[in-house]
Design an enzyme around this catalytic site. Sequence first.
Site, mmCIF file in Angstrom:
data_model
loop_
_atom_site.group_PDB
_atom_site.id
_atom_site.type_symbol
_atom_site.label_atom_id
_atom_site.label_comp_id
_atom_site.label_asym_id
_atom_site.label_seq_id
_atom_site.Cartn_x
_atom_site.Cartn_y
_atom_site.Cartn_z
ATOM 1 N N SER A 30 -45.844 -5.262 35.868
ATOM 2 C CA SER A 30 -45.753 -6.534 35.321
ATOM 3 C C SER A 30 -44.608 -7.321 35.838
ATOM 4 O O SER A 30 -43.267 -6.755 36.035
ATOM 5 C CB SER A 30 -45.702 -6.577 33.814
ATOM 6 O OG SER A 30 -47.023 -5.600 33.347
ATOM 7 N N PRO B 131 -33.623 -8.196 30.950
ATOM 8 C CA PRO B 131 -33.748 -7.520 29.595
ATOM 9 C C PRO B 131 -33.988 -8.239 28.272
ATOM 10 O O PRO B 131 -34.377 -7.363 27.426
ATOM 11 C CB PRO B 131 -32.233 -7.115 29.546
ATOM 12 C CG PRO B 131 -31.451 -6.928 31.033
ATOM 13 C CD PRO B 131 -32.396 -8.131 31.427
ATOM 14 N N ASP B 132 -33.866 -9.401 28.500
ATOM 15 C CA ASP B 132 -34.304 -10.390 27.361
ATOM 16 C C ASP B 132 -35.509 -10.858 27.222
ATOM 17 O O ASP B 132 -35.928 -11.626 26.302
ATOM 18 C CB ASP B 132 -33.230 -11.740 26.985
ATOM 19 C CG ASP B 132 -31.685 -10.975 26.882
ATOM 20 O OD1 ASP B 132 -31.711 -9.987 26.212
ATOM 21 O OD2 ASP B 132 -30.816 -11.560 27.437
ATOM 22 N N HIS B 133 -36.506 -10.417 28.195
ATOM 23 C CA HIS B 133 -37.716 -10.923 28.031
ATOM 24 C C HIS B 133 -38.377 -10.514 26.720
ATOM 25 O O HIS B 133 -38.106 -9.472 26.296
ATOM 26 C CB HIS B 133 -38.521 -9.988 29.496
ATOM 27 C CG HIS B 133 -39.901 -10.854 29.661
ATOM 28 N ND1 HIS B 133 -41.063 -10.638 28.835
ATOM 29 C CD2 HIS B 133 -40.257 -11.591 30.783
ATOM 30 C CE1 HIS B 133 -42.008 -11.427 29.299
ATOM 31 N NE2 HIS B 133 -41.692 -11.973 30.517
ATOM 32 N N LYS C 48 -40.827 0.318 32.690
ATOM 33 C CA LYS C 48 -41.982 0.049 33.905
ATOM 34 C C LYS C 48 -40.849 0.022 35.101
ATOM 35 O O LYS C 48 -41.223 0.428 36.227
ATOM 36 C CB LYS C 48 -42.565 -1.135 34.060
ATOM 37 C CG LYS C 48 -43.813 -1.065 32.727
ATOM 38 C CD LYS C 48 -44.481 -2.354 32.828
ATOM 39 C CE LYS C 48 -45.750 -2.164 31.732
ATOM 40 N NZ LYS C 48 -46.804 -1.629 31.923
#
Length: 261
Positions: free
Chosen positions: A135, A141-143, A157
Amino acid sequence: MSTSAFPRTVLVTGVTGRTGSLVFQKLQAQPEYFTVRGLGRSPEKQQQVLGEQSTCFVGDIRKPETLVEPLRGCNVLVILTSAIPVVVGQPEPGQRPPLGFLTGEMPEDVDYHGQVNQIEAAKVAGVEQIILVGSMGGTNPDHMLNKIGDGNILLWKRKAEQYLIDSGIDYTIIRAGGLLDQPGGKRELLVGKDDQLLIEPPDGIPTSIPRADVAELVVWAIIEPQARNKAFDVISKPEADPTGTVTRDFASLFSQTTPGL
């Protein structure tokens, strides 16, 4: 790759998922090029999704011993496994139900250790190419997807992708945008790197792609040498976009991609 290299024996893991089942069916429809096997945890779900399939195995990517027989004699491994969020509590009034992951099914368990298990088992089996479908969003990191159940799914991932690159096996890493349950073969596909398509979408288009187009990419990644040792993000122009030209030349598309994470 010359036609003399076919048929290729391909194992698709996560075969009962919506994208995994499409990949399996596309490969199965071309028996002159592919001998396809599937791997999933539930025989009942395999029956429900794929019907009676003599080439599907029951196994668990968290248990390496269950990967040995499905991979025996395989040329290609297609990894389509992923941790799946579930509802883990009651929602506050007016809020969506809280999501998380079951014990033993955290992204670290599935999207990292489970993928490492597959890569190592493939190495022992002599697999020549691994295609990993992931994906977009792994550079952030803040997704929002990383916040689900504090699972950091995109980070795990991405870590597994690096493990594959370092494994020494030929790889193709396809990081898809938001997956659409819409017909494939009707859009122009766009490839990129480092989430740039997500950060600055061309002409502000949606950062999405039909699952069927991702499945087609997987098939061509086996066929086209230009796909070897490449990692890329991919989205599609909207079907009705007047500037779009339906992607049919996959060698050209793969030539726009680059090695490394």
